[in-house]
Design an enzyme around this catalytic site. Sequence first.
Site, mmCIF file in Angstrom:
data_model
loop_
_atom_site.group_PDB
_atom_site.id
_atom_site.type_symbol
_atom_site.label_atom_id
_atom_site.label_comp_id
_atom_site.label_asym_id
_atom_site.label_seq_id
_atom_site.Cartn_x
_atom_site.Cartn_y
_atom_site.Cartn_z
ATOM 1 N N ASP A 271 38.241 37.287 29.277
ATOM 2 C CA ASP A 271 38.287 35.829 29.124
ATOM 3 C C ASP A 271 38.892 35.435 27.788
ATOM 4 O OD1 ASP A 271 37.424 35.039 31.523
ATOM 5 O OD2 ASP A 271 35.339 34.652 30.928
ATOM 6 N N ASP B 171 37.183 40.202 25.079
ATOM 7 C CA ASP B 171 37.069 40.556 26.503
ATOM 8 C C ASP B 171 38.200 39.872 27.277
ATOM 9 O OD1 ASP B 171 36.391 37.933 26.491
ATOM 10 O OD2 ASP B 171 34.329 38.206 27.174
#
Length: 697
Positions: free
Chosen positions: A527, A525
């Site tokens: 992050d 993702d």
Amino acid sequence: MVQKKSTSAKVLADTATKDKIKKTSTAKKYGADSITVLEGLDPVRKRPGMYIGNTDKAGLHHMIWEVVDNSVDEAMAGFCNEISITLNSDGSVSVSDNGRGIPVEKHKVTKTSALETVMTKLHAGGKFGGDGYKVSGGLHGVGVSVVNALSEFLEAEIHRDGKVWKQEYRRGKPKSKIKSTGSTKDTGTTITFKADHEIFTTLEFDWKYILDHIRQQAYLTKGVRFNLIDARDEKNIKNYNFYFEGGVASYVRHINRIHNTKQEKVFYMDKVEKDIQVEIAFQYSEEYNETVLSFANNIHTKEGGMHLVGFRTALTRVLNSYSREKGILKEKDSNLTGEDTREGLTAVISIKIPEPQFEGQTKAKLGNAEVKPIVDSLFAEKLAIFLEENPRDAEAIIGKCLLAARARKAARVARDSVLRKGALDGLTLPGKLADCSSRDRERSEIYIVEGDSAGGSAKQGRNREFQAILPLRGKVLNVERARLDKILANNELKSLIIALGTNIGEQFKIEDLRYHNIIIMTDADVDGAHIRTLLLTFFYRHFLDLIIQGHVYIAQPPLYQVRKGKQFEYAYTEEEKDQLVAKFSSGSDKSVTNKKDKKDKKQDKNSDVEEDSGEDVEGVGEKVSGVTVQRYKGLGEMNPQQLWDTTMNPENRILKQVTIEDAAKSDEIFDILMGSDVAPRKKFISTRAKYVKNLDV
Ligand code: 0RA
């Protein structure tokens, strides 16, 4: 090799007339007679690599650069101000300019037109004699006849002397004589060629690559309009125009668009001395890194050379003497070092020289010794004037250099004390490292894992004999903006350095590396992409050798699990997922599966459901066709067994080796992602988050 000098000397009958930089036409009339005839084109088709480097993507694109270079030469000589490059729908490329047109008169000796000679004789294309000035070339200055030889077909259309002239060739051979097909008021040359599939391994053009190259040429050829047209899909024609009045100053502004600048006015100079044209622009920004691009005859001299040395020497000297003169540097102060003057410096140095000598490993270093004193003296003179005329910018520049000098001294003191205290002696491995049992470095691997929970799964799932796990908590320090002393004070990075065993900075020893494979394993993702980029920045800035020697990898966890009943498979890309969904659906009985076991239900709660049909589907994790697609948002969603099966087992896993394909580009990506300016970074991440996972440094 490919590297060829672009001068007339070799091909001219009249070598006595030395080339001169000419911006405007002179009275001298060029014609066909001054061409010296050399060999035919057979050698080119026999050994294409000798002339264009290779027959892969790079060679294919060199074909375009070569033709464009000829038009750029015409522009440099002052006869042309517009060049258009079109990718046609039949796979051919057209390059047009509004120059004088290639001469079409008959040559005394060959009894063919000058055009035909240029197109069919090796090395005949460079020059037509006298005061013409050819500056581009170098890497691809092999002559347009090489392009002709390697083209399935080529058509030349010349507008000259009120007439339109045409000639076609097949694989370098004229199909017919040159013909006049009409009349015209304009002058210019259009070359259309289709690269030969018998020669090239690929005929596919890379639009972005071409765009970047042409944009760069436009910066380096000020005042000339470049049109780039992608007409491969006739229903969707793309058109880009590049025109930079400011030359390399525009280039510097372009590079600094993503940075906060220190200096208001961009320094710019363009001057000729002893046949050497020197064009320089620079501007300081708040960055720590140096971005200095140097060019000789429009060729990017990646390895630098004499022009760069001259520039650097003058920069340091003039900044020091200015600082002394104005009392900014006191008698007791030591001089600014070269390094101090380069922090945050963005500069483009472009020189044009009649006989460039390219040296170095990749023939990308300018060797002409005479260039150094010329660049040095011309630049020093203009820089001194600039500083006097722009005192506020001068102050900002010197301030930045002094800051760099001070920070460097402080960092050295801090680092020396950290190193002296033995913080990195490597005897005490970090507590959270789950080391492997084998001491065989060649086989050992370290997984750098994001977060404690994924770290837990990885520890349970691994093969503890040769796989070590180092979980990192939260965000790693952004090293782009941190100096070595700060890095050594950061616990996460300190653990990593100790685990690697190599030490850092001047103490770095690759022989002490404890693991052959360093594998970054983060969530798929945004992050995860961010942490991965932070780690890559860290490796890029401080452990470049580990990347160069191929030790750094990125793990590729699956993005999806596609399931039908008890059957399931993993998908690592969107396409794979679509294929699996199609595969599972086609064998489906179309019945709605409502029964789920408990474990499934639990998993489905935190999973997204993707439609294969576009219809809305009721119920979490269910499909009308009975196919369930579970998206893995994080490594934590996989149990240890799944993590081993999909991402860690050397038999099945996919590892992406981190390479330095394009250091300049990656630098920019790092700058955008890691630099001081937040806005472009946000934009970059949000528009490109899905690509960042495939980031190559
Ligand atoms: C040398 C002399 C002349 C034209 C050119 C070179 C020329 C070559 C190319 C290649 C692509 N476009 C070009 N445009 C011009 C003719 C000089 C004269 O007219 O007297």
